[in-house]
Design an enzyme around this catalytic site. Structure first.
Site, PDB file in Angstrom:
ATOM      1  N   GLU A  28      32.549  41.645  39.638  1.00  0.00           N
ATOM      2  CA  GLU A  28      33.179  41.300  38.362  1.00  0.00           C
ATOM      3  C   GLU A  28      33.368  42.570  37.531  1.00  0.00           C
ATOM      4  O   GLU A  28      32.399  43.251  37.246  1.00  0.00           O
ATOM      5  CB  GLU A  28      32.322  40.310  37.575  1.00  0.00           C
ATOM      6  N   HIS A  49      34.690  35.048  33.467  1.00  0.00           N
ATOM      7  CA  HIS A  49      33.298  34.624  33.309  1.00  0.00           C
ATOM      8  C   HIS A  49      33.025  34.166  31.871  1.00  0.00           C
ATOM      9  O   HIS A  49      32.107  34.645  31.200  1.00  0.00           O
ATOM     10  CB  HIS A  49      32.336  35.761  33.694  1.00  0.00           C
ATOM     11  N   VAL A  50      33.821  33.190  31.429  1.00  0.00           N
ATOM     12  CA  VAL A  50      33.712  32.704  30.048  1.00  0.00           C
ATOM     13  C   VAL A  50      33.475  31.196  29.973  1.00  0.00           C
ATOM     14  O   VAL A  50      33.556  30.622  28.887  1.00  0.00           O
ATOM     15  CB  VAL A  50      34.979  33.070  29.230  1.00  0.00           C
ATOM     16  N   ALA A  99      29.557  29.452  38.909  1.00  0.00           N
ATOM     17  CA  ALA A  99      28.174  29.886  39.106  1.00  0.00           C
ATOM     18  C   ALA A  99      28.088  31.388  39.354  1.00  0.00           C
ATOM     19  O   ALA A  99      27.876  32.170  38.425  1.00  0.00           O
ATOM     20  CB  ALA A  99      27.550  29.096  40.253  1.00  0.00           C
ATOM     21  N   ARG A 100      28.251  31.813  40.593  1.00  0.00           N
ATOM     22  CA  ARG A 100      28.204  33.217  40.960  1.00  0.00           C
ATOM     23  C   ARG A 100      29.264  33.486  42.017  1.00  0.00           C
ATOM     24  O   ARG A 100      29.448  32.704  42.951  1.00  0.00           O
ATOM     25  CB  ARG A 100      26.818  33.603  41.502  1.00  0.00           C
TER      26      ARG A 100
END
Length: 333
Positions: free
Chosen positions: A275, A294-295, A245-246
Site C-alpha cells: 500500500e 484503505h479508508v 482486511a489486509r
C-alpha cells in the site's frame, strides 16, 4: 519516624490525540497522563506503565530486534487498530497487549454495503450529463436490467465484529449470508446478525456459495494468500470480491487472471499489497476493479470511539479486572 511514601501513580502514555486525554481526565482515574506522539514508543518504555499507541506513531520504522531494555516498565499496551501486523513481533513481549477490535465495524460495514450496491446496480455507469446520454443510458438499462441484492448470497470470511455488522445490513436487504469463521468456530453465538447465518467449513465452500464475498480476516501465516489460483478455481461464476482486511490475503496476480478469465465479475479493494501499489500496476486500471485508499474505517468520531474503548479497558486495568480484546500471542490477533 520514617515518612511513608505515597504510591507512585500509574503513568499512561497516550500517543493517539486529544480525545483520549479528555476521556481519561473525565474518568477521574488515579493515573498520571503523559503525551508524546513524536517520540518512538520504545524510547519511552522506561517512563510509562501503560501505552496507548497506533500504527501512525512511528511503528513502521521500528527496529527489527527489540531495543535494549524493552519492554521497560510497561505493563500493558493498547493499540488503536484491530490488527497488530503493523507492529514488530517484539511488541508482544509486553505482559499484556490489547487491540481496538470492532471500533470500525459500522463504517466498514457501510462501506461494504456501498460496494455491493454499486457493483450490483452498475452504479458507476448510470450518471448522465445530457439529453442524448440520458436516452442512451435508459435504453441500455431497459434492455439489460440490473440485478438486486435481494436473494443474492453474501459470503463473509472472518465472522468477528465486522463480519457481524456486515451480516446484519446484508440480511436487511434480503441477502442470504454464509460465513467462514477463524478456527472453524460456529457462527450462531447469539450475537446480532447470527440468526440465519449459515456456516461453511472451508474457503473453497465459501467461494462456491457466494455471489459477493467479503474478506474480514486478520493476516497470519495461515491466511496469507488465502485467495489464490487454487481457491479461486472454486469461485461461483460472476463472484464479486470485496477486501477490507489486509491486501496480503489475496494473491493479486491470481486475482487478475480470474478477472481476465471472466470467473470474477469484479473486485472492490480497500487494501492492497503493498500500500499503495506502485504506479502503473494493472489493478489500478482494470475495468472490473475499484481500489480505494484503505479508508473503509473512516468516519466522523472514529478517534473518540477508539479512545472510549481504551478508557473502558483502562478503568478495568486500574480495578484489576480482565481486559477486553486481549491479543492472543499464539494466533497473532
Amino acid at each position: 519516624m520514617n515518612a511513608v511514601l505515597a504510591p507512585r501513580p500509574l503513568v499512561v502514555l497516550n500517543q493517539t490525540g486529544a480525545e483520549a486525554d479528555a476521556l481519561v481526565a473525565a474518568a477521574g482515574l488515579p493515573v498520571a497522563l503523559a503525551d508524546d506522539a513524536a517520540a518512538p514508543a520504545w524510547e519511552r518504555a522506561a517512563d510509562a506503565d501503560v501505552l496507548f499507541t497506533g500504527p501512525r506513531n512511528g511503528w513502521r520504522n521500528a527496529p527489527a530486534q527489540p531495543p535494549a531494555g524493552w519492554p521497560g516498565r510497561l505493563q500493558w499496551v493498547h493499540v488503536a487498530s484491530a490488527g497488530i501486523d503493523f507492529f514488530p513481533p517484539w511488541l508482544l513481549q509486553v505482559p499484556l497487549v490489547t487491540c481496538s477490535r470492532g471500533v470500525a465495524a459500522v463504517p466498514i460495514a457501510e462501506y461494504v454495503i456501498t460496494a455491493l450496491l454499486a457493483h450490483q446496480r452498475d452504479w458507476d455507469t448510470l450518471r448522465v450529463q445530457g439529453a442524448d446520454p440520458w436516452r442512451e443510458t435508459f435504453a441500455r438499462v431497459d434492455q439489460h436490467l440490473p440485478g438486486t441484492l435481494q436473494g443474492r448470497t453474501l459470503g463473509i470470511a472472518g465472522y468477528g465484529a465486522i463480519g457481524r455488522a456486515v451480516a446484519v445490513r446484508a440480511q436487511a436487504l434480503g441477502m442470504q449470508v454464509v460465513a467462514l469463521r477463524r478456527g472453524g468456530a460456529r457462527v450462531d453465538g447469539g450475537g446480532e446478525g447470527d440468526e440465519g447465518v449459515q456456516a461453511v467449513g472451508s474457503i473453497e465452500q465459501l467461494l462456491a456459495a457466494s455471489d459477493h464475498l467479503v474478506l474480514a480476516l486478520p493476516i497470519t501465516a495461515q491466511t496469507y494468500h488465502l485467495i489464490n489460483a487454487a481457491t479461486l478455481a472454486h469461485a461461483r461464476p460472476g463472484l464479486h470480491l470485496v477486501n477490507i482486511a489486509r491486501g496480503a490475503l489475496v494473491d493479486q496476480q491470481a486475482l487478475l487472471h480470474a478477472l481476465d478469465a471472466g470467473r470474477l465479475s469484479g473486485a472492490t479493494l480497500d487494501v492492497t499489497d503493498p500500500e499503495p501499489l506502485p504506479d502503473g500496476h494493472p489493478l489500478y486500471h482494470h475495468s472490473r476493479v475499484r481500489i480505494t485508499p484503505h479508508v473503509s474505517w473512516a468516519a466522523q468520531g472514529a478517534a473518540e470511539v477508539t479512545a472510549r474503548k481504551f478508557v473502558d479497558n483502562l478503568q478495568r486495568f486500574v480495578a484489576g479486572l480482565p481486559l477486553h480484546d486481549v491479543v492472543d500471542r499464539v494466533r497473532g490477533y
